[in-house]
Design a protein around this motif. Structure first.
Motif, mmCIF file in Angstrom:
data_model
loop_
_atom_site.group_PDB
_atom_site.id
_atom_site.type_symbol
_atom_site.label_atom_id
_atom_site.label_comp_id
_atom_site.label_asym_id
_atom_site.label_seq_id
_atom_site.Cartn_x
_atom_site.Cartn_y
_atom_site.Cartn_z
ATOM 1 N N ILE A 43 42.708 36.396 43.802
ATOM 2 C CA ILE A 43 41.609 35.431 43.944
ATOM 3 C C ILE A 43 40.360 36.130 44.491
ATOM 4 O O ILE A 43 39.258 35.959 43.971
ATOM 5 C CB ILE A 43 42.045 34.251 44.855
ATOM 6 N N ILE A 44 40.537 36.972 45.518
ATOM 7 C CA ILE A 44 39.374 37.670 46.085
ATOM 8 C C ILE A 44 38.781 38.631 45.050
ATOM 9 O O ILE A 44 37.566 38.774 44.944
ATOM 10 C CB ILE A 44 39.744 38.405 47.391
ATOM 11 N N LEU A 73 34.062 42.003 49.806
ATOM 12 C CA LEU A 73 35.090 41.261 49.059
ATOM 13 C C LEU A 73 36.070 42.220 48.400
ATOM 14 O O LEU A 73 37.286 42.019 48.434
ATOM 15 C CB LEU A 73 34.431 40.361 48.012
ATOM 16 N N GLY A 74 35.537 43.274 47.793
ATOM 17 C CA GLY A 74 36.381 44.258 47.125
ATOM 18 C C GLY A 74 37.374 44.883 48.100
ATOM 19 O O GLY A 74 38.552 45.048 47.779
ATOM 20 N N LEU A 75 36.885 45.199 49.295
ATOM 21 C CA LEU A 75 37.762 45.828 50.294
ATOM 22 C C LEU A 75 38.804 44.839 50.814
ATOM 23 O O LEU A 75 39.943 45.220 51.077
ATOM 24 C CB LEU A 75 36.939 46.399 51.448
ATOM 25 N N TYR A 123 44.664 43.162 50.794
ATOM 26 C CA TYR A 123 45.822 42.335 50.416
ATOM 27 C C TYR A 123 46.726 43.052 49.406
ATOM 28 O O TYR A 123 47.947 42.926 49.450
ATOM 29 C CB TYR A 123 45.362 40.969 49.887
ATOM 30 N N VAL A 124 46.113 43.816 48.506
ATOM 31 C CA VAL A 124 46.911 44.606 47.562
ATOM 32 C C VAL A 124 47.759 45.613 48.332
ATOM 33 O O VAL A 124 48.939 45.832 48.018
ATOM 34 C CB VAL A 124 45.999 45.326 46.536
ATOM 35 N N ILE A 150 37.165 48.428 37.847
ATOM 36 C CA ILE A 150 37.547 47.115 38.365
ATOM 37 C C ILE A 150 37.864 46.141 37.216
ATOM 38 O O ILE A 150 38.724 45.271 37.349
ATOM 39 C CB ILE A 150 36.455 46.546 39.311
ATOM 40 N N TYR A 151 37.205 46.329 36.072
ATOM 41 C CA TYR A 151 37.491 45.443 34.922
ATOM 42 C C TYR A 151 38.921 45.677 34.437
ATOM 43 O O TYR A 151 39.671 44.723 34.176
ATOM 44 C CB TYR A 151 36.507 45.699 33.771
ATOM 45 N N ALA A 152 39.301 46.949 34.328
ATOM 46 C CA ALA A 152 40.669 47.280 33.908
ATOM 47 C C ALA A 152 41.675 46.769 34.942
ATOM 48 O O ALA A 152 42.724 46.213 34.586
ATOM 49 C CB ALA A 152 40.810 48.785 33.729
#
Lengths: 309, 208
Positions: B55-56, B82-84, B89-90, B155-157
């Motif tokens: 979601i993030i 947001l990316g970080l 969470y990953v 990030i798209y991939a």
């Protein structure tokens, strides 16, 4: 009582008394008198209490009641694990009719309470292994299926027993979506159905089966993955040809007819060699036939378990 | 000239973003320490951290299209944060898998990654996120120059791999992965659209 007189898993006798005491303590702690809880469905369940046996190894602790009744796969009430506990209130398991069909002496529809009256319920603590890779240890109560089949008197053409779950979207809201082809159908080969372990389950933890666990009656074949145990059964049919079972229809490459617990045959998407026991963080090894090889392995001599998964 | 956001608005927005991003972690910790996790605690942690990360990630992907639509260029300040958070969470998701599912055994991990496509894509997405997290600092942005932008197109991939990971994990009910997959596709498509527009405009004289 003949089934209870000989222990099938010798190791459990060691922990027998202690587990039993723990169990009584647990039931008391959740405010459930054994007799009071059991007597809702049948007074005999309560009467059978002193004869409870532990069908479990030494490392098997009972899974708490809250997990057994709060973490379920019962897609008829939704696909989430807590959906059945939340949504199963719409099911009315009393009174309940079951159709006895196929090659039997007296086909017809019977009232469940009346049908079960002559039987003596037993308690069996079984390991329960889900095909998804988790497991529990559950104190079921019910009637050995072989005793029920003996009463039904199937004919010589009966090679398989098929169990059909209720199909009524009003009582089972999950059936409004076609996640699976309804009704849910499961089946056993005749010798599997007649095996000592196979149980026609009417209760859990000394209480009548909660709706989310398949009230009023479900099947349990503990050496098979959990999905083989059809819930809220409305029809038992004795047939000659192998029935088409629900998960096998839905994804034949992932779920076979036999679905015997087998750590050496992986699911296409995950390993079956290990499992997460409810409440535990680290995995434990999955046992061949879920630890019941001694009781069931002989039924599959000569059968290629890789091809017949 | 895009209209700017007031400084105070940005401060409030930062508090909101931090709170929103940390809440799932705090709730998870409370549940873990009060024995409120589901019967499969490891699965519960993995499902929660995985979904939160996704979601993030989608919110991160929404920053640029939103900036183009609203003209609020300050939004870009939230993109790294947001990316970080998504990566955080990953990381929880992956560490739980390495420790509890595979007992930190390289052999078991390798076997799982090679044999099971949904693990392959999930593992790949995790690996691809590491260089993006590492190069998210000002120093790395300066050092890499225009190559930074190219690198961060990964990030798209990653988004597509994450959706596949979710979709292939589900046993039968594919509503959730379809929903998030649709959102991801819309956000990716939103990037193509203004570019196509700009190209069309480029051939015409620009309005002054």
């Amino acid at each position: 009582m003949h089934l209870l007189s000989k222990p099938l898993l010798p190791t459990r006798d060691i922990t027998d008394e202690k587990t039993f005491v723990d169990r009584r303590a647990f039931l008391t702690s959740i405010g459930v008198g054994l007799a009071a809880g059991a007597s809702v469905l049948s007074p005999r369940l309560a009467a059978a209490a002193p004869a409870f046996r532990r069908w479990q190894g030494e490392e098997d602790k009972l899974t708490p009641y809250a997990d057994v009744t709060g973490y379920n796969n019962f897609y008829e009430f939704g696909t989430g694990k807590s959906d059945p506990a939340q949504n199963a209130g719409s099911l009315h398991p009393h009174p309940w009719k079951i159709e006895i069909a196929g090659d039997v002496k007296k086909p017809g529809i019977v009232d469940l309470d009346e049908f079960l009256r002559p039987f003596q319920p037993v308690e069996r603590v079984y390991r329960h292994r889900c095909v998804e890779g988790w497991s529990m240890v559950i104190p079921w109560s019910g009637i050995p299926l072989r005793d029920i089949i003996a009463r039904i008197e199937p004919g010589t053409k009966a090679k398989f027993v098929e169990f059909t779950t209720l199909h009524d979207p009003k009582q089972m809201p999950g059936q409004n979506r076609s996640v699976l082809p309804w009704p849910y159908v499961e089946a056993l080969r005749m010798d599997e159905a007649m095996n000592l372990l196979t149980l026609f389950v009417t209760g859990v933890y000394g209480k009548p089966l909660p709706n989310q666990n398949g009230a009023p009656v479900r099947l349990c074949a503990p050496w098979k993955y959990g999905f083989k145990g059809g819930k809220s059964i409305v029809r038992i049919r004795f047939v000659e040809a192998q029935p088409h079972t629900t998960w096998n229809i839905a994804a034949p490459e992932e779920y076979g007819f036999y679905a015997n617990v087998n750590p050496t045959v992986d699911h296409p998407r995950w390993t079956q060699a290990r499992e997460h026991r409810a409440g535990e963080f680290f995995k434990r090894k999955t046992l061949m036939f879920n630890g019941y090889a001694e009781q069931v392995a002989s039924m599959y001599t000569g059968l290629d378990l890789r091809a017949n998964f | 000239m895009a209209k700017g956001l007031a400084r105070r608005t940005i401060v409030v927005a930062k508090v909101v973003v931090w709170t929103a991003c940390l809440t799932p972690f705090v709730v998870l910790c409370i549940d873990a320490f009060t024995n409120q996790l589901a019967a499969e605690p490891v699965k519960d942690i993995q499902h929660r951290t995985g979904l939160t990360a996704l979601i993030i990630l989608l919110v991160t992907l929404a920053v640029t299209p939103l900036r183009r639509v609203t003209g609020w260029n300050e939004l870009v300040k939230f993109r790294r944060l947001l990316g970080l958070f998504s990566f955080f969470y990953v990381l929880c998701h992956a560490v739980t898998y390495f420790v509890f599912d595979q007992s930190l055994s390289p052999a078991l991990i390798a076997e799982d990654v090679v044999k099971h496509p949904w693990v392959t894509v999930g593992f790949t997405a995790f690996m691809l996120m590491i260089p993006l997290a590492v190069t998210s600092t000002q120093g790395w942005i300066r050092r890499l120059g225009s190559r930074w932008t190219k690198l961060h197109r990964l990030i798209y991939a990653i988004a597509i791999l994450a959706i596949l990971h979710f979709l292939w994990l589900v046993k039968k009910d594919v509503r959730d992965p379809y929903f998030y997959g649709t959102v991801a596709l819309v956000l990716l498509a939103a990037r193509l659209w203004p570019r196509a527009q700009r190209r069309v405009h480029a051939t015409k004289p620009l309005p002054s």
